[in-house]
Motif scaffolding. Structure first.
Motif: not given
Length: 178
Positions: A25-40, A117-122
């Protein structure tokens, strides 16, 4: 990097697809898991794109770090690049990661490219839930992807309140519809 580590935050955590000697188990600081990528393709279509996970800037993200033996490094890296860099929406980065035991390491991770272009943003919970609830692609319904991810995270003892809120909103929509 003397040791070769890989950081997973989504399906890589339970389906790495490469040989590894150790996982933690680990933690990356400065980043977060997000549904932020468009899937076509896999979880949506060009007309009705779905959403999949990306590692985006901000916060911290609990995941899994995999240590790969030197003799398996090139094969693992080739596999990861074929898996993660298909459309170049992710960028390969060396991330500072802290293992649960407190050890600080550097790990390869795949971070979303905010200029792609696939970045959906926050998105808000409501916006993400509306997209996830209506999208369907070659790999199935977008809601199945989100529910499966949440279930796997819970099995691993990882809570993601934002993603869980999206899942709850989608479940409520499904229940109301029928």
């Amino acid at each position: 990097m003397d040791e070769f580590w890989v950081f997973g935050y989504g399906s890589l955590m339970w389906n790495p697809g490469f040989a590894f000697a150790e996982k933690s188990p680990a933690r990356a600081f400065g980043f977060r898991r997000s549904l932020c990528v468009w899937s076509h393709v896999h979880r949506g279509t060009p007309d009705h794109p779905g959403l999949v996970l990306g590692l985006d800037r901000g916060g911290s993200c609990r995941g899994v770090a995999f240590r790969v033996e030197p003799q398996n490094r090139d094969d693992a890296l080739d596999y990861l690049r074929r898996r993660e860099l298909v459309t170049n929406v992710y960028r390969e980065r060396v991330l500072p990661v802290t293992l649960d035991k407190g050890q600080r390491i550097k790990a390869i991770g795949y971070v979303v490219d905010r200029d792609h272009l696939q970045y959906a943003g926050a998105l808000s919970v409501e916006e993400a839930a509306a997209i996830v609830g209506r999208s369907l692609g070659q790999s199935g319904p977008n809601n199945a992807y989100v529910f499966n991810t949440i279930a796997h995270l819970k099995q691993m003892g990882i809570r993601d309140p934002w993603l869980e809120a999206v899942g709850s909103a989608v479940a409520e929509e499904l229940q109301a519809a029928g």
